[in-house]
Design a protein around this motif. Structure first.
Motif, PDB file in Angstrom:
ATOM      1  N   LYS A 110       2.245   9.520   3.806  1.00 52.38           N
ATOM      2  CA  LYS A 110       3.155   8.369   3.453  1.00 52.38           C
ATOM      3  C   LYS A 110       4.322   7.925   4.599  1.00 52.38           C
ATOM      4  CE  LYS A 110       5.362   6.269  -0.409  1.00 52.38           C
ATOM      5  NZ  LYS A 110       5.626   6.367  -1.804  1.00 52.38           N
ATOM      6  N   PHE A 143       1.153   4.173  -2.786  1.00 55.95           N
ATOM      7  CA  PHE A 143       0.524   5.444  -2.094  1.00 55.95           C
ATOM      8  C   PHE A 143       0.842   6.672  -2.828  1.00 55.95           C
ATOM      9  CE2 PHE A 143       0.324   8.795   1.033  1.00 55.95           C
ATOM     10  CZ  PHE A 143      -0.969   8.512   1.795  1.00 55.95           C
ATOM     11  N   TYR A 190      -7.944   0.051   7.885  1.00 55.95           N
ATOM     12  CA  TYR A 190      -6.579   0.250   8.177  1.00 55.95           C
ATOM     13  C   TYR A 190      -6.165   0.164   9.665  1.00 55.95           C
ATOM     14  CZ  TYR A 190      -4.486   1.406   3.917  1.00 55.95           C
ATOM     15  OH  TYR A 190      -4.013   1.148   2.779  1.00 55.95           O
ATOM     16  N   LYS A 205       0.896  -1.226   0.187  1.00 57.90           N
ATOM     17  CA  LYS A 205      -0.207   0.143   0.016  1.00 57.90           C
ATOM     18  C   LYS A 205       1.087   1.415   0.092  1.00 57.90           C
ATOM     19  CE  LYS A 205      -3.888   0.153   0.081  1.00 57.90           C
ATOM     20  NZ  LYS A 205      -4.862   0.256  -1.008  1.00 57.90           N
ATOM     21  N   ILE A 206       2.000   1.125   0.696  1.00 59.08           N
ATOM     22  CA  ILE A 206       2.976   2.434   0.809  1.00 59.08           C
ATOM     23  C   ILE A 206       3.624   2.587  -0.570  1.00 59.08           C
ATOM     24  CG2 ILE A 206       5.276   3.288   1.584  1.00 59.08           C
ATOM     25  CD1 ILE A 206       4.390   1.846   4.196  1.00 59.08           C
ATOM     26  N   ASP A 207       4.068   1.552  -1.401  1.00 62.57           N
ATOM     27  CA  ASP A 207       4.656   1.557  -2.514  1.00 62.57           C
ATOM     28  C   ASP A 207       3.577   2.250  -3.738  1.00 62.57           C
ATOM     29  OD1 ASP A 207       6.814   0.718  -1.661  1.00 62.57           O
ATOM     30  OD2 ASP A 207       6.514  -1.493  -2.516  1.00 62.57           O
ATOM     31  N   LEU A 234       3.100   6.195   7.332  1.00 66.54           N
ATOM     32  CA  LEU A 234       2.820   4.719   6.959  1.00 66.54           C
ATOM     33  C   LEU A 234       4.188   4.133   6.990  1.00 66.54           C
ATOM     34  CD1 LEU A 234       0.232   4.471   4.257  1.00 66.54           C
ATOM     35  CD2 LEU A 234       0.344   3.413   6.712  1.00 66.54           C
ATOM     36  N   VAL A 235       5.296   4.619   6.456  1.00 62.82           N
ATOM     37  CA  VAL A 235       6.521   4.042   6.337  1.00 62.82           C
ATOM     38  C   VAL A 235       7.197   3.823   7.807  1.00 62.82           C
ATOM     39  CG1 VAL A 235       8.907   4.309   5.583  1.00 62.82           C
ATOM     40  CG2 VAL A 235       6.955   4.991   4.056  1.00 62.82           C
ATOM     41  N   ARG A 285       5.159   0.984   9.550  1.00 68.02           N
ATOM     42  CA  ARG A 285       5.582  -0.341   8.986  1.00 68.02           C
ATOM     43  C   ARG A 285       6.953  -0.624   9.571  1.00 68.02           C
ATOM     44  NH1 ARG A 285       7.573  -1.080   3.402  1.00 68.02           N
ATOM     45  NH2 ARG A 285       8.847   0.706   4.278  1.00 68.02           N
TER      46      ARG A 285
END
Lengths: 134, 134
Positions: free
Chosen positions: B81, A112, B49, A108-110, B84-85, B88
DNA sequence: GCTTGCCTTGAAGTGAACTTAAAGGTTTAG
DNA sequence: CTAAACCTTTAAGTTCACTTCAAGGCAAGC
């Protein structure tokens, strides 16, 4: 070894050591003449293994089964080894599940872009990170 | 979408949905004329999410920080973003720690000969499974 | 119009794994 | 000899993340 030393050696609080003993995860630790706990080498092995397995995410309940089977004098070393393998594999499965969820998050990050979070009815279809082809 | 539909769509109990809303993880869901919850697309994204991140082992407390920062209108998509990274990566670290503990257990299994469990003063020096040289 | 089953709320309960408190015995430093 | 810092036990308290309960409103079938 004193409770203080064991606590420091394995980085487990004294209260936790007493708790593990009370519920029966650890065997009854022998007491010295003053009634203080005196941990044997074998006791320390158990503290160590319980800590390792708890660290890896094993529940107290699963540990109960494990220690009881492992301690039984009727069981062979082959059987004991097999128990270890089983526990290891069950922990591994959990970790792999989590890894999949994280991979999904990575996907999902890639992807985003300029949209905000949205699930696009994808449900939990994991996209393995190292899969070929987008 | 009704609470029942959302519950089924994401495999999260209705009580949990209400709980997440009550503590503020989910925004206040609008109610229809009968006072029943009616989830918007955006609400569903959040349910999705939160579920993914909880599945991966993120605590409610960490999720609070995340959703608050993410929701703020002042933040850019680049920043979202990045959030999120970060989340993760922090989940990944935890999984890697567990994996190491399990690898250590594997090492012990591979070297489990006729002796019973013993920690041999090794403490938690992990032996990565795919390391060369025994 | 009544019963059944869904929804609402706030509050209380649950289970896992500790953690802290209370009351007292022991060891050691001065 | 006494005070501080350990240890003991049993029991009660805490945290996390829900779950269940109680009391009542709404909705659909007969």
């Amino acid at each position: 070894m004193t409770i203080d030393a064991v606590s420091k050696e394995f980085d487990v609080s004294k209260d936790t050591l007493r708790y593990w003993e009370r519920i029966g995860l650890l065997p009854k630790i022998t007491r010295n003449t003053s009634g203080y706990r005196d941990y044997s080498e074998m006791d320390m092995n158990w503290v160590f293994y319980i800590k390792v397995l708890r660290n890896a995410g094993m529940s107290i309940e699963a540990l109960f089964e494990f220690v009881e089977l492992f301690r039984s004098d009727q069981n062979t070393n082959d059987y004991r080894k097999q128990l270890l393998v089983e526990q290891r594999d069950s922990l591994l499965k959990e970790v792999e599940e989590r890894q999949k969820t994280i991979n999904y998050l990575s996907y999902k990050i890639d992807h985003f872009e300029d949209h905000t979070l949205n699930y696009e009815n994808e449900k939990l279809v994991y996209h393995a990170k190292d899969e070929k082809g987008d």
